[in-house]
Design a protein around this motif. Structure first.
Motif, PDB file in Angstrom:
ATOM      1  N   ALA A  22       0.823  -1.209   0.000  1.00 38.84           N
ATOM      2  CA  ALA A  22       0.000   0.000   0.000  1.00 38.84           C
ATOM      3  C   ALA A  22       0.855   1.256   0.000  1.00 38.84           C
ATOM      4  O   ALA A  22       0.646   2.183  -0.803  1.00 38.84           O
ATOM      5  CB  ALA A  22      -0.931  -0.004   1.212  1.00 38.84           C
ATOM      6  N   VAL A  26       1.349   4.143  -3.130  1.00 41.66           N
ATOM      7  CA  VAL A  26       1.087   5.563  -2.894  1.00 41.66           C
ATOM      8  C   VAL A  26       2.348   6.386  -3.151  1.00 41.66           C
ATOM      9  O   VAL A  26       2.293   7.448  -3.782  1.00 41.66           O
ATOM     10  CB  VAL A  26       0.567   5.789  -1.462  1.00 41.66           C
ATOM     11  CG1 VAL A  26       0.433   7.286  -1.165  1.00 41.66           C
ATOM     12  CG2 VAL A  26      -0.774   5.097  -1.270  1.00 41.66           C
ATOM     13  N   TYR A  50      -6.624   1.580   2.571  1.00 41.24           N
ATOM     14  CA  TYR A  50      -7.156   2.558   1.617  1.00 41.24           C
ATOM     15  C   TYR A  50      -8.473   3.166   2.091  1.00 41.24           C
ATOM     16  O   TYR A  50      -9.128   3.896   1.346  1.00 41.24           O
ATOM     17  CB  TYR A  50      -7.331   1.917   0.246  1.00 41.24           C
ATOM     18  CG  TYR A  50      -6.053   1.890  -0.563  1.00 41.24           C
ATOM     19  CD1 TYR A  50      -5.789   2.856  -1.522  1.00 41.24           C
ATOM     20  CD2 TYR A  50      -5.090   0.907  -0.356  1.00 41.24           C
ATOM     21  CE1 TYR A  50      -4.610   2.840  -2.253  1.00 41.24           C
ATOM     22  CE2 TYR A  50      -3.917   0.876  -1.087  1.00 41.24           C
ATOM     23  CZ  TYR A  50      -3.685   1.851  -2.041  1.00 41.24           C
ATOM     24  OH  TYR A  50      -2.513   1.832  -2.760  1.00 41.24           O
ATOM     25  N   GLU A  76     -11.796   3.605  -5.212  1.00 46.91           N
ATOM     26  CA  GLU A  76     -11.035   4.856  -5.116  1.00 46.91           C
ATOM     27  C   GLU A  76     -11.387   5.546  -3.814  1.00 46.91           C
ATOM     28  O   GLU A  76     -12.561   5.765  -3.511  1.00 46.91           O
ATOM     29  CB  GLU A  76     -11.344   5.772  -6.304  1.00 46.91           C
ATOM     30  CG  GLU A  76     -10.480   7.030  -6.335  1.00 46.91           C
ATOM     31  CD  GLU A  76     -10.639   7.822  -7.613  1.00 46.91           C
ATOM     32  OE1 GLU A  76     -10.999   9.016  -7.517  1.00 46.91           O
ATOM     33  OE2 GLU A  76     -10.408   7.255  -8.698  1.00 46.91           O
ATOM     34  N   ASN A  77     -10.356   5.882  -3.019  1.00 55.43           N
ATOM     35  CA  ASN A  77     -10.629   6.486  -1.715  1.00 55.43           C
ATOM     36  C   ASN A  77     -10.771   8.006  -1.818  1.00 55.43           C
ATOM     37  O   ASN A  77     -10.735   8.590  -2.911  1.00 55.43           O
ATOM     38  CB  ASN A  77      -9.551   6.088  -0.691  1.00 55.43           C
ATOM     39  CG  ASN A  77      -8.179   6.665  -1.021  1.00 55.43           C
ATOM     40  OD1 ASN A  77      -8.023   7.553  -1.860  1.00 55.43           O
ATOM     41  ND2 ASN A  77      -7.158   6.150  -0.347  1.00 55.43           N
ATOM     42  N   PHE A  83      -7.304   1.287  -5.811  1.00 51.21           N
ATOM     43  CA  PHE A  83      -6.690  -0.027  -5.616  1.00 51.21           C
ATOM     44  C   PHE A  83      -7.724  -1.086  -5.945  1.00 51.21           C
ATOM     45  O   PHE A  83      -8.925  -0.794  -6.103  1.00 51.21           O
ATOM     46  CB  PHE A  83      -6.146  -0.177  -4.196  1.00 51.21           C
ATOM     47  CG  PHE A  83      -7.146  -0.664  -3.183  1.00 51.21           C
ATOM     48  CD1 PHE A  83      -7.043  -1.940  -2.652  1.00 51.21           C
ATOM     49  CD2 PHE A  83      -8.188   0.145  -2.764  1.00 51.21           C
ATOM     50  CE1 PHE A  83      -7.965  -2.400  -1.720  1.00 51.21           C
ATOM     51  CE2 PHE A  83      -9.104  -0.302  -1.825  1.00 51.21           C
ATOM     52  CZ  PHE A  83      -9.000  -1.576  -1.300  1.00 51.21           C
ATOM     53  N   PRO A 227      -3.858   5.979   3.987  1.00 56.23           N
ATOM     54  CA  PRO A 227      -2.514   5.719   3.464  1.00 56.23           C
ATOM     55  C   PRO A 227      -1.468   6.444   4.301  1.00 56.23           C
ATOM     56  O   PRO A 227      -1.690   7.577   4.748  1.00 56.23           O
ATOM     57  CB  PRO A 227      -2.579   6.292   2.039  1.00 56.23           C
ATOM     58  CG  PRO A 227      -4.026   6.285   1.695  1.00 56.23           C
ATOM     59  CD  PRO A 227      -4.748   6.570   2.979  1.00 56.23           C
TER      60      PRO A 227
END
Length: 259
Positions: A22, A26, A50, A76-77, A83, A227
């Motif tokens: 992760a 990022v 995420y 999508e965060n 992810f 993140p």
């Protein structure tokens, strides 16, 4: 147009492969290379990192094997970071888990094809420690694999098992393999001793020339479901992952030149 695939796998249980996958994805995106993380482990741990709601079961396990488009599996965060989660199976379907994972492995290359159509990308894959169809897919398709080692006593027996199992399979499939030390603590002599042991046990070219420092911000970010780079941008571990992203970008360019 090119898609690089980086596998990330723990040598011993709890070494932090999900955290590395992760944070690395990022860091690569923060460095200007659009990158995604993908979870191929049944723990579905990337979802927490995420910020994916715990009650959301979406992911590869929920995919339609015939009509799946990879965007249907993506999440999508709030930071705009995407992810691909593993997701969760429906209650009562656990008996069919192995067959479902085999089906995902058989279809994954086709599902990921759209990534090849939208330009250069890096896909960072959280890879199962156990031998199986999904681990095998990573070894066959990855440009390189980062094997994550935590410098603690359990690493010593786990390293032998790793060398005889996962590492041998990586060699057999000619995947480029590296070992990354995750969680080095400058004030704890034991972690330095174990890191020194790794230097003796592994070839100089296999052990990465940088390490990820032990940092309280890492579990805090995990607990906050954020993140790492967004939760603590000035943390030492955030800087470590930025350095790792830069090193890997250069390594992947070298691999592309050879191909």
């Amino acid at each position: 147009m090119y898609v690089f695939i980086i596998g990330v796998q723990s040598i011993q249980s709890g070494a932090g492969a999900s955290t590395v996958a992760a944070a690395l994805a990022v860091a690569l995106s923060e460095g200007g290379v659009r990158s995604y993380a993908m979870d191929l482990t049944t723990e579905n741990a990337l979802a927490l990192m995420y910020g994916m709601p715990l009650d959301n079961p979406a992911g590869l396990l929920q995919s339609d094997l015939i009509n799946t488009h990879i965007r249907d599996c993506m999440y999508e965060n709030d930071h705009g970071l995407a992810f691909i989660p593993m997701g969760r199976m429906e209650p009562g379907a656990a008996a069919h888990l192995t067959a479902r994972l085999d089906a995902i492995a058989a279809n994954l290359t086709t599902w990921l094809q759209p990534l090849h159509e939208i330009g250069e990308r890096i896909l960072v894959v959280d890879t199962p420690r156990e031998a199986g169809s999904l681990q095998n897919w990573v070894y066959k398709n990855a440009h390189l694999v980062l094997n994550v080692a935590a410098p603690e006593p359990r690493l010593i027996p786990a390293l032998l098992e790793f060398e005889q199992g996962s590492l041998q399979r990586q060699f057999d499939l000619s995947v480029q393999s590296y070992v990354l030390v995750n969680g080095i603590a400058p004030h704890i002599q034991l972690t330095h001793d174990i890191a020194d042991y790794l230097k003796m046990a592994l070839s100089e070219t296999m052990l990465l020339p940088l390490m990820i420092h032990k940092d309280q911000h890492v579990p805090e970010a995990f607990a906050k479901m954020q993140p790492l780079a967004k939760y603590a941008p000035a943390a030492q571990s955030t800087k470590d992952f930025a350095a790792l992203a830069l090193w890997l970008t250069k390594e992947l360019v070298s691999i592309q030149d050879k191909e």
